[in-house]
Design a protein around this motif. Structure first.
Motif, PDB file in Angstrom:
ATOM      1  N   MET A  41     -26.433  40.564  24.175  1.00 43.23           N
ATOM      2  CA  MET A  41     -26.504  40.998  22.795  1.00 43.23           C
ATOM      3  C   MET A  41     -25.102  41.380  22.325  1.00 43.23           C
ATOM      4  N   ASN A  42     -24.749  41.004  21.119  1.00 42.68           N
ATOM      5  CA  ASN A  42     -23.443  41.332  20.566  1.00 42.68           C
ATOM      6  C   ASN A  42     -23.452  42.757  20.056  1.00 42.68           C
ATOM      7  N   ASP A  43     -22.320  43.417  20.199  1.00 41.30           N
ATOM      8  CA  ASP A  43     -22.198  44.769  19.677  1.00 41.30           C
ATOM      9  C   ASP A  43     -21.880  44.716  18.199  1.00 41.30           C
ATOM     10  N   HIS A  44     -22.479  45.632  17.458  1.00 39.31           N
ATOM     11  CA  HIS A  44     -22.208  45.740  16.031  1.00 39.31           C
ATOM     12  C   HIS A  44     -20.801  46.298  15.855  1.00 39.31           C
ATOM     13  N   PRO A  45     -20.088  45.925  14.789  1.00 38.71           N
ATOM     14  CA  PRO A  45     -18.732  46.439  14.590  1.00 38.71           C
ATOM     15  C   PRO A  45     -18.662  47.960  14.649  1.00 38.71           C
ATOM     16  N   SER A  46     -19.727  48.630  14.240  1.00 39.44           N
ATOM     17  CA  SER A  46     -19.711  50.086  14.253  1.00 39.44           C
ATOM     18  C   SER A  46     -19.604  50.646  15.663  1.00 39.44           C
ATOM     19  N   ARG A  47     -19.927  49.843  16.665  1.00 34.63           N
ATOM     20  CA  ARG A  47     -19.871  50.298  18.050  1.00 34.63           C
ATOM     21  C   ARG A  47     -18.646  49.757  18.794  1.00 34.63           C
ATOM     22  N   LEU A  48     -17.789  49.041  18.104  1.00 34.66           N
ATOM     23  CA  LEU A  48     -16.607  48.457  18.726  1.00 34.66           C
ATOM     24  C   LEU A  48     -15.353  49.231  18.347  1.00 34.66           C
TER      25      LEU A  48
ATOM     26  N   ALA B 137     -19.357  37.998  12.144  1.00 32.36           N
ATOM     27  CA  ALA B 137     -20.761  37.850  12.530  1.00 32.36           C
ATOM     28  C   ALA B 137     -21.156  36.379  12.643  1.00 32.36           C
ATOM     29  N   ILE B 138     -20.700  35.561  11.736  1.00 28.21           N
ATOM     30  CA  ILE B 138     -21.029  34.135  11.803  1.00 28.21           C
ATOM     31  C   ILE B 138     -20.432  33.517  13.067  1.00 28.21           C
ATOM     32  N   ARG B 139     -19.223  33.944  13.429  1.00 34.14           N
ATOM     33  CA  ARG B 139     -18.587  33.419  14.650  1.00 34.14           C
ATOM     34  C   ARG B 139     -19.286  33.889  15.920  1.00 34.14           C
ATOM     35  N   THR B 140     -19.742  35.146  15.939  1.00 33.08           N
ATOM     36  CA  THR B 140     -20.290  35.707  17.177  1.00 33.08           C
ATOM     37  C   THR B 140     -21.806  35.592  17.283  1.00 33.08           C
ATOM     38  N   LYS B 141     -22.484  35.258  16.189  1.00 34.75           N
ATOM     39  CA  LYS B 141     -23.940  35.076  16.171  1.00 34.75           C
ATOM     40  C   LYS B 141     -24.688  36.259  16.799  1.00 34.75           C
ATOM     41  N   PRO B 142     -24.679  37.413  16.128  1.00 27.88           N
ATOM     42  CA  PRO B 142     -25.349  38.595  16.680  1.00 27.88           C
ATOM     43  C   PRO B 142     -26.861  38.392  16.797  1.00 27.88           C
ATOM     44  N   THR B 143     -27.468  39.135  17.681  1.00 26.59           N
ATOM     45  CA  THR B 143     -28.915  39.038  17.872  1.00 26.59           C
ATOM     46  C   THR B 143     -29.661  40.228  17.277  1.00 26.59           C
ATOM     47  N   SER B 144     -28.920  41.201  16.775  1.00 32.87           N
ATOM     48  CA  SER B 144     -29.556  42.363  16.154  1.00 32.87           C
ATOM     49  C   SER B 144     -28.575  43.011  15.187  1.00 32.87           C
ATOM     50  N   GLY B 145     -29.096  43.917  14.399  1.00 37.01           N
ATOM     51  CA  GLY B 145     -28.260  44.702  13.502  1.00 37.01           C
ATOM     52  C   GLY B 145     -28.098  44.109  12.121  1.00 37.01           C
ATOM     53  N   VAL B 146     -27.456  44.898  11.264  1.00 37.36           N
ATOM     54  CA  VAL B 146     -27.118  44.483   9.904  1.00 37.36           C
ATOM     55  C   VAL B 146     -25.609  44.326   9.866  1.00 37.36           C
TER      56      VAL B 146
ATOM     57  N   ALA C 287     -29.395  39.963  11.506  1.00 38.07           N
ATOM     58  CA  ALA C 287     -29.009  38.938  12.483  1.00 38.07           C
ATOM     59  C   ALA C 287     -29.757  37.633  12.209  1.00 38.07           C
ATOM     60  N   ASP C 288     -31.025  37.718  11.818  1.00 38.70           N
ATOM     61  CA  ASP C 288     -31.787  36.499  11.493  1.00 38.70           C
ATOM     62  C   ASP C 288     -31.202  35.792  10.275  1.00 38.70           C
ATOM     63  N   GLU C 289     -30.804  36.548   9.269  1.00 38.64           N
ATOM     64  CA  GLU C 289     -30.215  35.946   8.065  1.00 38.64           C
ATOM     65  C   GLU C 289     -28.861  35.307   8.380  1.00 38.64           C
ATOM     66  N   ILE C 290     -28.109  35.925   9.276  1.00 40.27           N
ATOM     67  CA  ILE C 290     -26.825  35.353   9.686  1.00 40.27           C
ATOM     68  C   ILE C 290     -27.053  34.057  10.451  1.00 40.27           C
ATOM     69  N   ALA C 291     -28.072  34.020  11.301  1.00 38.80           N
ATOM     70  CA  ALA C 291     -28.396  32.786  12.034  1.00 38.80           C
ATOM     71  C   ALA C 291     -28.746  31.669  11.054  1.00 38.80           C
ATOM     72  N   GLN C 292     -29.490  31.999  10.004  1.00 38.76           N
ATOM     73  CA  GLN C 292     -29.830  30.998   8.995  1.00 38.76           C
ATOM     74  C   GLN C 292     -28.578  30.519   8.259  1.00 38.76           C
ATOM     75  N   LEU C 293     -27.690  31.441   7.933  1.00 38.28           N
ATOM     76  CA  LEU C 293     -26.444  31.085   7.257  1.00 38.28           C
ATOM     77  C   LEU C 293     -25.589  30.197   8.160  1.00 38.28           C
ATOM     78  N   HIS C 294     -25.522  30.533   9.432  1.00 44.08           N
ATOM     79  CA  HIS C 294     -24.776  29.714  10.383  1.00 44.08           C
ATOM     80  C   HIS C 294     -25.364  28.301  10.452  1.00 44.08           C
ATOM     81  N   ALA C 295     -26.687  28.212  10.500  1.00 46.74           N
ATOM     82  CA  ALA C 295     -27.346  26.903  10.552  1.00 46.74           C
ATOM     83  C   ALA C 295     -27.034  26.092   9.288  1.00 46.74           C
ATOM     84  N   LEU C 296     -27.010  26.741   8.137  1.00 44.18           N
ATOM     85  CA  LEU C 296     -26.663  26.048   6.896  1.00 44.18           C
ATOM     86  C   LEU C 296     -25.228  25.542   6.924  1.00 44.18           C
TER      87      LEU C 296
END
Length: 108
Positions: free
Chosen positions: A1-8, A69-78, A84-93
């Motif tokens: 799972m990718n870490d959210h920027p708030s945790r990095l 987020a688009i580069r790292t494809k997170p699996t959770s978070g905003v 993360a689901d909306e980002i996956a859709q954007l990446h697919a587009l």
């Protein structure tokens, strides 16, 4: 799972600037509670994500966060106001658009 920027830490974002990111003030709001520590009811999650999205809308690093987020494809978070689901859709587009552009160039 990718870490959210708030945790990095800032160096973990490599070429991105985290200075001034709104998510730094409440990491759990953007990434949710640790699932091993506590269950989050779907209604509570939706409400939390709505608040996080509102905060992202005013964040000065929203564009950099979205690109990260688009580069790292997170699996959770905003991230940048998207789940993360909306980002996956954007990446697919983006992938679909790139494939279309390549096919169009070959025809032209």
């Amino acid at each position: 799972m990718n870490d959210h920027p708030s945790r990095l830490s800032t160096p973990d974002l490599r070429d991105e600037c985290l200075d001034g990111a709104e998510c730094l003030f409440d990491a759990e709001l953007h990434d949710g509670p640790d699932p091993e520590d506590r269950f989050e009811h779907p209604d509570a999650r939706a409400a939390r994500e709505d608040v996080a999205k509102d905060i992202c809308a005013t964040c000065p690093v929203q564009v950099a966060c979205l690109e990260y987020a688009i580069r790292t494809k997170p699996t959770s978070g905003v991230w940048a106001g998207l789940t993360a689901d909306e980002i996956a859709q954007l990446h697919a587009l983006r992938v679909e658009r790139k494939q279309f552009d390549i096919a169009f160039e070959e025809v032209a």
